[in-house]
Design a protein around this motif. Structure first.
Motif, mmCIF file in Angstrom:
data_model
loop_
_atom_site.group_PDB
_atom_site.id
_atom_site.type_symbol
_atom_site.label_atom_id
_atom_site.label_comp_id
_atom_site.label_asym_id
_atom_site.label_seq_id
_atom_site.Cartn_x
_atom_site.Cartn_y
_atom_site.Cartn_z
ATOM 1 N N MET A 1 0.839 -1.173 0.000
ATOM 2 C CA MET A 1 0.000 0.000 0.000
ATOM 3 C C MET A 1 0.880 1.230 0.000
ATOM 4 O O MET A 1 1.286 1.702 1.045
ATOM 5 C CB MET A 1 -0.890 0.007 1.208
ATOM 6 N N PRO A 2 1.176 1.769 -1.152
ATOM 7 C CA PRO A 2 2.121 2.867 -1.244
ATOM 8 C C PRO A 2 1.458 4.223 -1.051
ATOM 9 O O PRO A 2 1.377 5.011 -1.982
ATOM 10 C CB PRO A 2 2.656 2.715 -2.661
ATOM 11 N N ASP A 3 1.006 4.548 0.139
ATOM 12 C CA ASP A 3 0.368 5.844 0.312
ATOM 13 C C ASP A 3 0.732 6.463 1.644
ATOM 14 O O ASP A 3 0.928 5.782 2.638
ATOM 15 C CB ASP A 3 -1.147 5.727 0.192
ATOM 16 N N ALA A 4 0.800 7.777 1.656
ATOM 17 C CA ALA A 4 1.222 8.513 2.838
ATOM 18 C C ALA A 4 0.194 8.423 3.955
ATOM 19 O O ALA A 4 0.547 8.288 5.122
ATOM 20 C CB ALA A 4 1.486 9.963 2.466
ATOM 21 N N ALA A 5 -1.086 8.487 3.629
ATOM 22 C CA ALA A 5 -2.128 8.493 4.655
ATOM 23 C C ALA A 5 -2.108 7.203 5.474
ATOM 24 O O ALA A 5 -2.141 7.241 6.702
ATOM 25 C CB ALA A 5 -3.498 8.694 4.015
ATOM 26 N N LEU A 6 -2.038 6.072 4.823
ATOM 27 C CA LEU A 6 -2.000 4.799 5.561
ATOM 28 C C LEU A 6 -0.687 4.644 6.310
ATOM 29 O O LEU A 6 -0.665 4.145 7.432
ATOM 30 C CB LEU A 6 -2.213 3.624 4.616
ATOM 31 N N ASP A 7 0.408 5.069 5.701
ATOM 32 C CA ASP A 7 1.685 5.009 6.408
ATOM 33 C C ASP A 7 1.617 5.798 7.704
ATOM 34 O O ASP A 7 2.108 5.358 8.738
ATOM 35 C CB ASP A 7 2.820 5.549 5.539
ATOM 36 N N GLN A 8 1.003 6.982 7.658
ATOM 37 C CA GLN A 8 0.870 7.801 8.868
ATOM 38 C C GLN A 8 0.057 7.064 9.924
ATOM 39 O O GLN A 8 0.432 7.042 11.093
ATOM 40 C CB GLN A 8 0.180 9.126 8.553
ATOM 41 N N LEU A 9 -1.032 6.464 9.525
ATOM 42 C CA LEU A 9 -1.884 5.748 10.471
ATOM 43 C C LEU A 9 -1.145 4.562 11.079
ATOM 44 O O LEU A 9 -1.091 4.392 12.288
ATOM 45 C CB LEU A 9 -3.161 5.258 9.779
ATOM 46 N N PHE A 10 -0.534 3.752 10.238
ATOM 47 C CA PHE A 10 0.086 2.526 10.706
ATOM 48 C C PHE A 10 1.406 2.774 11.433
ATOM 49 O O PHE A 10 1.769 2.025 12.331
ATOM 50 C CB PHE A 10 0.277 1.550 9.560
ATOM 51 N N GLU A 11 2.140 3.788 11.038
ATOM 52 C CA GLU A 11 3.416 4.105 11.678
ATOM 53 C C GLU A 11 3.216 4.374 13.167
ATOM 54 O O GLU A 11 4.022 3.985 13.992
ATOM 55 C CB GLU A 11 4.028 5.327 10.995
ATOM 56 N N ARG A 12 2.120 5.012 13.504
ATOM 57 C CA ARG A 12 1.823 5.342 14.897
ATOM 58 C C ARG A 12 1.487 4.091 15.712
ATOM 59 O O ARG A 12 1.435 4.141 16.921
ATOM 60 C CB ARG A 12 0.656 6.317 14.960
ATOM 61 N N HIS A 13 1.214 2.993 15.032
ATOM 62 C CA HIS A 13 0.818 1.768 15.724
ATOM 63 C C HIS A 13 1.815 0.634 15.525
ATOM 64 O O HIS A 13 1.468 -0.533 15.669
ATOM 65 C CB HIS A 13 -0.587 1.360 15.275
ATOM 66 N N GLY A 14 3.046 0.955 15.164
ATOM 67 C CA GLY A 14 4.110 -0.038 15.120
ATOM 68 C C GLY A 14 4.084 -0.992 13.943
ATOM 69 O O GLY A 14 4.380 -2.177 14.109
ATOM 70 N N LEU A 15 3.774 -0.483 12.755
ATOM 71 C CA LEU A 15 3.797 -1.348 11.571
ATOM 72 C C LEU A 15 5.206 -1.883 11.355
ATOM 73 O O LEU A 15 6.170 -1.132 11.273
ATOM 74 C CB LEU A 15 3.334 -0.575 10.332
ATOM 75 N N VAL A 16 5.309 -3.208 11.283
ATOM 76 C CA VAL A 16 6.590 -3.859 11.027
ATOM 77 C C VAL A 16 6.752 -4.091 9.530
ATOM 78 O O VAL A 16 7.814 -3.878 8.970
ATOM 79 C CB VAL A 16 6.695 -5.204 11.791
ATOM 80 N N GLY A 17 5.682 -4.536 8.872
ATOM 81 C CA GLY A 17 5.779 -4.796 7.449
ATOM 82 C C GLY A 17 4.445 -5.143 6.833
ATOM 83 O O GLY A 17 3.494 -5.494 7.520
ATOM 84 N N ALA A 18 4.392 -5.034 5.508
ATOM 85 C CA ALA A 18 3.228 -5.429 4.719
ATOM 86 C C ALA A 18 3.675 -6.570 3.822
ATOM 87 O O ALA A 18 4.653 -6.438 3.077
ATOM 88 C CB ALA A 18 2.722 -4.253 3.889
ATOM 89 N N HIS A 19 2.988 -7.690 3.913
ATOM 90 C CA HIS A 19 3.410 -8.906 3.240
ATOM 91 C C HIS A 19 2.337 -9.358 2.245
ATOM 92 O O HIS A 19 1.215 -9.663 2.649
ATOM 93 C CB HIS A 19 3.696 -9.992 4.281
ATOM 94 N N PRO A 20 2.673 -9.416 0.955
ATOM 95 C CA PRO A 20 1.673 -9.775 -0.065
ATOM 96 C C PRO A 20 1.442 -11.275 -0.179
ATOM 97 O O PRO A 20 2.343 -12.077 0.067
ATOM 98 C CB PRO A 20 2.297 -9.229 -1.354
ATOM 99 N N GLY A 21 0.211 -11.624 -0.535
ATOM 100 C CA GLY A 21 -0.136 -13.000 -0.872
ATOM 101 C C GLY A 21 0.197 -14.030 0.194
ATOM 102 O O GLY A 21 1.048 -14.885 -0.022
ATOM 103 N N VAL A 22 -0.492 -13.970 1.322
ATOM 104 C CA VAL A 22 -0.205 -14.883 2.431
ATOM 105 C C VAL A 22 -1.374 -15.852 2.620
ATOM 106 O O VAL A 22 -2.519 -15.435 2.737
ATOM 107 C CB VAL A 22 0.053 -14.108 3.743
ATOM 108 N N ASN A 23 -1.055 -17.155 2.653
ATOM 109 C CA ASN A 23 -2.038 -18.192 2.953
ATOM 110 C C ASN A 23 -1.854 -18.631 4.396
ATOM 111 O O ASN A 23 -0.727 -18.781 4.867
ATOM 112 C CB ASN A 23 -1.859 -19.407 2.035
#
Length: 168
Positions: A1-23
């Protein structure tokens, strides 16, 4: 998700990573699949379902996301559609708020936003479709941001041509 708004939201809550295509499996049983899984520092996982068009967002998708979110004990989940909100008002039927597990509904309106504005008792991702002029302005700002970001768009002989607005 390459966007500033979501990065701002998630950064404040300790986002470690975004992982595509997970089963996800429980033994040999497939619990479900997420287009993207967000992993946070507290160990929580947030499944994200991404659709190119609103036609792909249906009841079966919502039910599968519910099953996966429940199994992961996700604090919330996300459905993202890469179309403007004005073109997919039917996406709103999948919205959920507290006290149920919240579901963020994201469209190009939020995905290309430069900033998320956080205010007390306000949802920065509330459904608020943009008109075509606001969308055009947002797209131009997004292209400008990509063109100026040397970390993700290193300058080379192709970049200038690909990021040019006039393709004639």
């Amino acid at each position: 998700m390459p966007d500033a708004a979501l990065d701002q939201l998630f950064e404040r809550h300790g986002l470690v990573g975004a992982h595509p295509g997970v089963n996800f499996f429980d033994g040999d049983r497939n619990i479900g699949e997420a287009d993207v899984v967000l992993l946070f520092a507290d160990g929580s996982l947030v499944p994200v379902e991404v659709k190119r068009r609103i036609a792909g967002a249906d009841q079966r998708m919502a039910e599968s996301l519910d099953v996966l979110s429940e199994a992961l004990r996700a604090p919330y989940d996300i459905v993202a559609v890469t179309q403007p909100a004005r073109d997919c008002p039917e996406l709103q039927r999948f919205a959920r708020e507290l006290p149920d597990r919240p579901r963020l509904l994201l469209t190009d309106d939020q995905l290309h936003a430069k900033h998320a504005i956080f205010m007390l008792n306000d949802n920065p991702f509330a459904w608020s479709p943009q008109d075509e002029e606001a969308e055009r302005t947002g797209q131009e700002q997004f292209l400008d941001m990509l063109a100026c970001d040397e970390l993700t768009a290193p300058q080379d002989w192709v970049s200038e041509q690909l990021l040019t607005r006039d393709l004639s």
